[in-house]
Write an enzyme that holds these catalytic residues in place. Structure first.
Site, PDB file in Angstrom:
ATOM      1  N   ASP A 133      16.279 -19.154  31.236  1.00 54.22           N
ATOM      2  CA  ASP A 133      16.710 -18.763  32.585  1.00 54.22           C
ATOM      3  C   ASP A 133      18.005 -19.468  33.018  1.00 54.22           C
ATOM      4  O   ASP A 133      18.790 -18.899  33.783  1.00 54.22           O
ATOM      5  CB  ASP A 133      15.619 -19.080  33.619  1.00 54.22           C
ATOM      6  CG  ASP A 133      14.504 -18.032  33.628  1.00 54.22           C
ATOM      7  OD1 ASP A 133      14.765 -16.888  33.223  1.00 54.22           O
ATOM      8  OD2 ASP A 133      13.384 -18.375  34.047  1.00 54.22           O
ATOM      9  N   LYS A 159       5.287 -19.704  35.096  1.00 53.14           N
ATOM     10  CA  LYS A 159       6.331 -20.435  34.379  1.00 53.14           C
ATOM     11  C   LYS A 159       6.096 -21.944  34.307  1.00 53.14           C
ATOM     12  O   LYS A 159       6.547 -22.593  33.376  1.00 53.14           O
ATOM     13  CB  LYS A 159       7.697 -20.177  35.022  1.00 53.14           C
ATOM     14  CG  LYS A 159       8.185 -18.759  34.808  1.00 53.14           C
ATOM     15  CD  LYS A 159       9.530 -18.532  35.442  1.00 53.14           C
ATOM     16  CE  LYS A 159       9.970 -17.097  35.268  1.00 53.14           C
ATOM     17  NZ  LYS A 159      11.343 -16.874  35.698  1.00 53.14           N
TER      18      LYS A 159
HETATM   19  P1  ATR Z   1       8.869 -18.075  40.189  1.00 45.89           P
HETATM   20  O1  ATR Z   1       8.192 -18.895  39.141  1.00 45.89           O
HETATM   21  O2  ATR Z   1       9.432 -16.798  39.622  1.00 45.89           O
HETATM   22  O3  ATR Z   1       9.886 -18.808  41.005  1.00 45.89           O
HETATM   23  P2  ATR Z   1       6.768 -18.475  42.110  1.00 45.89           P
HETATM   24  O4  ATR Z   1       6.552 -19.816  41.520  1.00 45.89           O
HETATM   25  O5  ATR Z   1       5.559 -17.670  42.401  1.00 45.89           O
HETATM   26  O6  ATR Z   1       7.697 -17.607  41.170  1.00 45.89           O
HETATM   27  O7  ATR Z   1       7.659 -18.636  43.418  1.00 45.89           O
HETATM   28  C1  ATR Z   1       7.807 -17.626  44.345  1.00 45.89           C
HETATM   29  C2  ATR Z   1       8.699 -18.146  45.481  1.00 45.89           C
HETATM   30  O8  ATR Z   1       8.825 -17.114  46.477  1.00 45.89           O
HETATM   31  C3  ATR Z   1       8.129 -19.369  46.197  1.00 45.89           C
HETATM   32  O9  ATR Z   1       9.199 -20.218  46.568  1.00 45.89           O
HETATM   33  C4  ATR Z   1       7.466 -18.750  47.423  1.00 45.89           C
HETATM   34  O10 ATR Z   1       7.337 -19.600  48.535  1.00 45.89           O
HETATM   35  P3  ATR Z   1       5.976 -20.485  48.756  1.00 45.89           P
HETATM   36  O11 ATR Z   1       6.161 -21.684  47.896  1.00 45.89           O
HETATM   37  O12 ATR Z   1       5.980 -20.805  50.196  1.00 45.89           O
HETATM   38  O13 ATR Z   1       4.829 -19.615  48.345  1.00 45.89           O
HETATM   39  C5  ATR Z   1       8.448 -17.667  47.754  1.00 45.89           C
HETATM   40  N1  ATR Z   1       7.868 -16.631  48.614  1.00 45.89           N
HETATM   41  C6  ATR Z   1       6.944 -15.700  48.284  1.00 45.89           C
HETATM   42  N2  ATR Z   1       6.666 -14.908  49.339  1.00 45.89           N
HETATM   43  C7  ATR Z   1       7.422 -15.357  50.384  1.00 45.89           C
HETATM   44  C8  ATR Z   1       7.599 -14.967  51.763  1.00 45.89           C
HETATM   45  N3  ATR Z   1       6.926 -13.936  52.286  1.00 45.89           N
HETATM   46  N4  ATR Z   1       8.474 -15.661  52.513  1.00 45.89           N
HETATM   47  C9  ATR Z   1       9.171 -16.705  52.001  1.00 45.89           C
HETATM   48  N5  ATR Z   1       9.061 -17.120  50.722  1.00 45.89           N
HETATM   49  C10 ATR Z   1       8.200 -16.462  49.915  1.00 45.89           C
END
Ligand code: ATR
Length: 271
Positions: free
Chosen positions: A105, A69
């Site tokens: 969104d 995104k």
């Molecule tokens: P989107 O654009 O849909 O928000 P994204 O940019 O990939 O998707 O964001 C995913 C979110 O989920 C991020 O905030 C990510 O945290 P990190 O910045 O630390 O990667 C969070 N996330 C993914 N797996 C996680 C986990 N196991 N525990 C905590 N946060 C997680």
């Protein structure tokens, strides 16, 4: 015989959980549009190539989801003011010969809570979806917005961009907000589905837990909140409303009936 005149689709990675193809293909036949909507799983290193394909094939538009995104903005010709304020795009289409990006969104996120009032909100996660959530909370007039993310640097950057309160991930349970929103992928089908991004002891007093995940509808985060006496909101309405708004942008105002769309997604999720 099927002879669609145009291609639409969703680009993201991975894409196994997306309900967009089911919704939009139903929508095309519902309003009599000759088109097909596909799922395009494209990893980050191929995203630039993907947009070359969009400029080559009869692709009229589509949606952009996790994790593209933010990165997609630089690969489009023009971006709406709304998408710029969010800093992320979730929909694209051709406009006057230019590949244009927008963000639906915010509208989707606000749809089920437009009449709610909160004194404070905690946003879990700092990806593209969280930015739309923050813009929505500001539009709603929430005076105190805090953000927390597993990777502190991303939450700090988001807090700086939007003037929010940064909360270290280890302190997220003690914020005491009356609205907690999960924008992380924790709890999503295939992504730690049994886990919650928020410790249950954080649900103190009364409030609303809002999970933007819609697959599954009942996440561990929402189950924990309900057990603590909190109100809950799942991600179905946001999903349906961002999709309806995307559909209007592609087809000059063509409207999909919201209740039928929600029923279709529920039915598809239950399969
Ligand atoms: P989107 O654009 O849909 O928000 P994204 O940019 O990939 O998707 O964001 C995913 C979110 O989920 C991020 O905030 C990510 O945290 P990190 O910045 O630390 O990667 C969070 N996330 C993914 N797996 C996680 C986990 N196991 N525990 C905590 N946060 C997680």
């Amino acid at each position: 015989m099927l002879s669609p005149a145009a291609l639409f689709g969703v680009v993201g990675y991975p894409l196994a959980h997306s309900m967009s193809p089911a919704l939009h293909n139903w929508g095309f036949s519902r309003v009599g549009i000759s088109a097909v909507y596909m799922a395009w799983p494209v990893p980050s290193e191929k995203l630039a190539d993907f947009f070359v394909a969009v400029r080559t094939l009869p692709i009229r538009g589509g949606n952009i989801t996790l994790p593209h995104k933010v990165a997609s903005m630089a690969l489009l010709d023009t971006v709406s003011t709304r998408a710029k304020s969010v800093g992320a795009v979730n929909v694209f289409f051709w406009e006057g010969g230019r590949l244009h990006g927008d963000n639906t969104d915010v509208t989707g996120f606000l749809a089920p809570i437009r009449n709610e009032r909160f004194t404070s909100a905690l946003v879990l996660g700092a990806g593209g979806a969280s930015r739309a959530v923050v813009v929505g909370l500001k539009e709603l007039g929430v005076p105190d917005i805090a953000v927390s993310n597993r990777s502190a640097n991303k939450a700090e950057a988001l807090a700086k961009d939007f003037g929010l309160r940064f909360v270290p991930w280890d302190n997220r349970a003690s914020v005491g907000a009356d609205c907690v929103i999960n924008t992380t992928s924790v709890g999503m089908k295939g992504e730690r589905v049994a886990e919650s991004p928020f410790p249950q002891e954080g649900f103190t007093g009364r409030g609303l837990a809002y999970d933007i995940i819609y697959n599954p509808l009942e996440t561990r985060f929402l189950a924990d909140a309900r057990a603590a006496g909190w109100k809950t909101q799942d991600g179905l309405a946001m999903f349906v409303e961002q999709a309806r708004e995307s559909f209007r942008l592609w087809h000059k105002g063509a409207d999909l009936p919201a209740e039928e769309a929600a029923a279709l997604i529920k039915q598809t999720l239950a399969l």
